[in-house]
Design a protein around this motif. Sequence first.
Motif, PDB file in Angstrom:
ATOM      1  N   TRP A  45       0.807  -0.843   0.201  1.00 16.86           N
ATOM      2  CA  TRP A  45       0.034   0.363  -0.345  1.00 16.86           C
ATOM      3  C   TRP A  45       1.044   1.027   0.209  1.00 16.86           C
ATOM      4  CZ3 TRP A  45      -5.013  -0.226  -1.111  1.00 16.86           C
ATOM      5  CH2 TRP A  45      -5.604  -1.677  -1.125  1.00 16.86           C
ATOM      6  N   ARG A  46       2.124   1.174  -0.336  1.00 19.26           N
ATOM      7  CA  ARG A  46       2.727   2.521   0.579  1.00 19.26           C
ATOM      8  C   ARG A  46       3.140   3.449  -0.816  1.00 19.26           C
ATOM      9  NH1 ARG A  46       4.836  -1.990  -2.234  1.00 19.26           N
ATOM     10  NH2 ARG A  46       6.713  -1.160  -4.768  1.00 19.26           N
ATOM     11  N   ALA A 188       6.492  -2.769 -11.499  1.00 24.67           N
ATOM     12  CA  ALA A 188       5.761  -2.133 -10.362  1.00 24.67           C
ATOM     13  C   ALA A 188       5.844  -2.242  -8.755  1.00 24.67           C
ATOM     14  CB  ALA A 188       3.841  -2.394 -10.142  1.00 24.67           C
ATOM     15  N   ILE A 189       7.313  -3.562  -8.926  1.00 26.17           N
ATOM     16  CA  ILE A 189       7.224  -4.866  -7.380  1.00 26.17           C
ATOM     17  C   ILE A 189       9.047  -3.938  -7.761  1.00 26.17           C
ATOM     18  CG2 ILE A 189       7.894  -6.273  -5.841  1.00 26.17           C
ATOM     19  CD1 ILE A 189       5.013  -7.048  -6.731  1.00 26.17           C
ATOM     20  N   THR A 267     -14.069  -2.353 -13.131  1.00 30.63           N
ATOM     21  CA  THR A 267     -12.689  -3.298 -13.578  1.00 30.63           C
ATOM     22  C   THR A 267     -11.479  -2.640 -13.821  1.00 30.63           C
ATOM     23  OG1 THR A 267     -13.730  -3.125 -15.457  1.00 30.63           O
ATOM     24  CG2 THR A 267     -13.935  -5.343 -14.263  1.00 30.63           C
ATOM     25  N   THR A 268      -9.975  -3.221 -13.913  1.00 26.51           N
ATOM     26  CA  THR A 268      -8.952  -2.738 -14.026  1.00 26.51           C
ATOM     27  C   THR A 268      -8.487  -3.370 -15.147  1.00 26.51           C
ATOM     28  OG1 THR A 268      -6.986  -1.494 -13.369  1.00 26.51           O
ATOM     29  CG2 THR A 268      -8.021  -3.485 -12.339  1.00 26.51           C
ATOM     30  N   SER A 269      -7.651  -2.139 -16.071  1.00 24.72           N
ATOM     31  CA  SER A 269      -6.731  -3.013 -16.903  1.00 24.72           C
ATOM     32  C   SER A 269      -4.991  -3.447 -16.020  1.00 24.72           C
ATOM     33  CB  SER A 269      -6.552  -2.136 -18.367  1.00 24.72           C
ATOM     34  OG  SER A 269      -5.575  -0.981 -17.642  1.00 24.72           O
ATOM     35  N   ALA A 270      -5.343  -2.996 -14.809  1.00 18.08           N
ATOM     36  CA  ALA A 270      -3.941  -3.295 -14.014  1.00 18.08           C
ATOM     37  C   ALA A 270      -3.777  -4.644 -13.579  1.00 18.08           C
ATOM     38  CB  ALA A 270      -4.240  -2.685 -12.835  1.00 18.08           C
ATOM     39  N   ALA A 275      -2.644  -2.311  -6.921  1.00 13.62           N
ATOM     40  CA  ALA A 275      -2.014  -0.954  -5.532  1.00 13.62           C
ATOM     41  C   ALA A 275      -1.178  -0.907  -5.932  1.00 13.62           C
ATOM     42  CB  ALA A 275      -2.639  -1.478  -3.900  1.00 13.62           C
ATOM     43  N   GLU A 276       0.179  -1.998  -6.298  1.00  6.18           N
ATOM     44  CA  GLU A 276       1.186  -1.141  -6.382  1.00  6.18           C
ATOM     45  C   GLU A 276       1.480  -1.044  -7.692  1.00  6.18           C
ATOM     46  OE1 GLU A 276       3.854  -4.236  -4.181  1.00  6.18           O
ATOM     47  OE2 GLU A 276       2.334  -4.752  -4.738  1.00  6.18           O
TER      48      GLU A 276
END
Length: 292
Positions: A45-46, A188-189, A267-270, A275-276
Amino acid sequence: MATTIPGFDYQRIAVEEDVLLHVGVGGSGSPIVLLHGFPQTHLMWRHVAADLAADHTVICPDLRGYGASDKPAERDGGTYSKRTMAADVVTVARELGQERFALAGHDRGALVAIRAGLDHPDTITHLASLDVLPTLDMWDILHGANAAVAFHLYLMAQPPGLPEQMISASADAFFGYFLDAWARDPEAIPADVRAEYLSASREAVPSIVADYRASAGIDIHHDRADRAAGNRLVMPVTVVQQDWGTTLGFDAAALWRAWTTDLEHHTTSAGHFMAEEAPAEIVRILRGMLAR
């Protein structure tokens, strides 16, 4: 390695006599609690937490059994039931002076959030679930070849012993597989956060397995009891999911409507780690929820 969210203060808060959770707190204003998923810690969640902290009190615990929180031995199915973990969250918030709060969870944390909403309807003001289905529905829709995407659920549902041994033997490969397979944006990570997730998971194999085992046992019984009683989530509920409902052959929004009285479904394309991967999108959706 990154171990904290910049600008957040950290403390250990007792939720039972012998169980303390590692909790980060930042910002001021109306409270929101953010619960992480698998195989992560509160650090997922940063980005979102830092943004929300501009005008909210943001509380980010490591769930029991994860991260730097305590990992009690699995005494019975209730040790890691979502009912127990939801009670942990309510206790943490109250210890921080928050009697009512919004709650957002991702993956495993979303299952805890859903149970908190059902068990503590006067405490949870708003509820967000990121990329998960309620436990009972999740098991109902997994069948045939499509269930292969959730092989880990079946592995960790087995009685104590074999799953822990198998996962511990190749912990980094096991947990790293999901970090790779579920992310659409591998950048993203970053490496230091990934290393943090792997280290934390490697040290928590028995408790992580116990969490999943509970979802194949006692958590189902709790969901069935609520469904039979007609209990629903009465607060505003926001759901964000990848567009995998059509792929797996079910209507995710319809499943959620059976559990809610006030639903917004996005809905999301992520990828799974939204969240990251898409923090600005998640912040926008959560702020919209908080305004409802």
